[in-house]
Enzyme design. Structure first.
Site, PDB file in Angstrom:
ATOM      1  N   GLY A   1      34.638 -15.746  13.094  1.00 31.17           N
ATOM      2  CA  GLY A   1      34.541 -14.296  13.259  1.00 31.17           C
ATOM      3  C   GLY A   1      33.083 -13.860  13.362  1.00 31.17           C
ATOM      4  N   HIS A   2      32.243 -14.353  12.441  1.00 33.33           N
ATOM      5  CA  HIS A   2      30.811 -14.006  12.488  1.00 33.33           C
ATOM      6  C   HIS A   2      30.185 -14.500  13.799  1.00 33.33           C
ATOM      7  CE1 HIS A   2      31.306 -14.335   7.955  1.00 33.33           C
ATOM      8  NE2 HIS A   2      30.807 -13.124   8.093  1.00 33.33           N
TER       9      HIS A   2
ATOM     10  N   MET B   1      27.183 -11.508   4.925  1.00 32.15           N
ATOM     11  CA  MET B   1      26.977 -11.974   3.548  1.00 32.15           C
ATOM     12  C   MET B   1      27.070 -13.503   3.515  1.00 32.15           C
ATOM     13  SD  MET B   1      28.425  -9.045   1.036  1.00 32.15           S
ATOM     14  CE  MET B   1      30.144  -9.463   1.073  1.00 32.15           C
ATOM     15  N   GLY B   2      26.880 -14.132   4.682  1.00 26.64           N
ATOM     16  CA  GLY B   2      26.901 -15.594   4.733  1.00 26.64           C
ATOM     17  C   GLY B   2      28.311 -16.156   4.712  1.00 26.64           C
ATOM     18  N   ASN B   3      28.415 -17.464   4.399  1.00 25.27           N
ATOM     19  CA  ASN B   3      29.684 -18.192   4.474  1.00 25.27           C
ATOM     20  C   ASN B   3      30.329 -17.942   5.854  1.00 25.27           C
ATOM     21  OD1 ASN B   3      32.987 -18.257   3.337  1.00 25.27           O
ATOM     22  ND2 ASN B   3      31.629 -19.975   3.181  1.00 25.27           N
TER      23      ASN B   3
HETATM   24  O1  PAF Z   1      30.848  -6.972   6.340  1.00 21.96           O
HETATM   25  C1  PAF Z   1      30.040  -7.529   5.565  1.00 21.96           C
HETATM   26  O2  PAF Z   1      29.912  -8.752   5.515  1.00 21.96           O
HETATM   27  C2  PAF Z   1      29.204  -6.680   4.638  1.00 21.96           C
HETATM   28  O3  PAF Z   1      29.908  -5.563   4.201  1.00 21.96           O
HETATM   29  C3  PAF Z   1      27.851  -6.247   5.255  1.00 21.96           C
HETATM   30  C4  PAF Z   1      28.062  -5.358   6.467  1.00 21.96           C
HETATM   31  C5  PAF Z   1      27.075  -7.492   5.664  1.00 21.96           C
HETATM   32  C6  PAF Z   1      27.036  -5.480   4.230  1.00 21.96           C
HETATM   33  O4  PAF Z   1      26.756  -6.251   3.103  1.00 21.96           O
END
Ligand code: PAF
Length: 283
Positions: A34-35, A28-30
């Site tokens: 971790g991402h 979901m951005g930001n």
């Molecule tokens: O974990 C998240 O950021 C959200 O739940 C996801 C998997 C991108 C779905 O909107």
């Protein structure tokens, strides 16, 4: 390789058509560390890496933080470019939900426990968008963080039960120096709350060590940790020791456990979890 940013489903599919190995990280951005650790896993397992940036209204209740959810697109772009990904999928709401999403999944009872108890409809919203994104991107592998443990569990079950030809990989939770798990919602914390926030992880660790030392009264451990957090002005939604494979309440005989927690610090709700593996049970 130049990173492409694509908003249109037809254009994305056309671009991905010739790719033999697509790794996907839905977000979901930001973006934070971790991402980026999930991106690295995708890159290690696929030739072409796609990251989606989409704040999914469907998984927020009306009183939740959809409107103020942090949107930091330019920073996300530069982090992803630096990470060397191939493609960003950046749809707007009209692309994803051109008509009201009246078709949604019927979820197992697991979706009504833990997070689901406190965020009704949350996992219906999550699985619906994840399934849509899977259908749009058609990845070979997709990577989800263990930080959202129940989400990972439900996505795995969905992929298996709906026979989706996608391998789900899990990324470990990445933490800042004080133990606080990276989360986009950490940005809501004041500096003092950021320091205090490490106590959630400390509570999980305290339970982990007690279990490893032979304590089998799991309810007592849960209650003690909750009380300690409450005394520090947290408001605990749940703090539970569960079986890792089912996410059902653990029994003293279980050896593969996960301690899951969600708690409010001021106006910010944080979640965290910690796996515990016992190599032997005490006599
Ligand atoms: O974990 C998240 O950021 C959200 O739940 C996801 C998997 C991108 C779905 O909107």
């Amino acid at each position: 390789m130049v990173m492409e940013i694509i908003s249109d489903i037809t254009a994305l599919r056309a671009r991905l058509k010739s790719e033999q190995s697509i790794g996907f990280v839905p977000t979901m951005g930001n973006l934070h560390e971790g991402h980026l650790s999930l991106v690295t896993i995708a890159q290690q397992h696929a030739r072409c890496t796609v990251v989606s940036l989409f704040v999914n209204r469907l998984q927020f209740s009306p009183h939740e933080d959809f409107d103020r959810y942090p949107r930091t697109l330019q920073n996300d772009f530069s982090l992803l470019e630096k990470a060397g990904i191939d493609m960003i999928f950046l749809p707007d709401e009209k692309i994803i939900y051109p008509v009201p999403q009246t078709f949604q999944l019927l979820l197992p009872t697991l979706a009504d426990t833990l997070e689901g108890t406190f965020r009704p409809g949350f996992f219906r919203g999550v699985t619906t968008i994840v399934l849509k994104l899977f259908n749009i991107v058609q990845p070979h592998i997709a990577v989800f963080g263990k930080k959202d443990y129940q989400q990972l569990h439900l996505v795995r079950d969905m992929v298996e039960q709906l026979n989706l030809p996608i391998t789900i990989l899990a990324g470990e939770t990445i933490r800042s120096e004080n133990g606080l798990a990276f989360s986009s919602r950490n940005g809501y914390l004041t500096p003092a709350e950021h320091t205090e926030a490490s106590h959630l992880y400390q509570s999980l660790n305290q339970i982990k060590h007690a279990i490893a030392a032979g304590e089998r009264n799991l309810k007592l451990l849960e209650e003690t940790a909750k009380q300690q957090l409450n005394q520090r002005n947290w408001r605990v939604d749940y703090l539970s020791v569960m079986q890792r494979n089912t996410l059902l309440p653990a029994t003293p005989q279980d050896t593969e456990l996960v301690i899951l927690a969600a708690a409010w610090l001021g106006t910010t709700r944080l979640i965290d979890n910690l796996e515990v593996t016992l190599t032997s049970l005490p006599d």
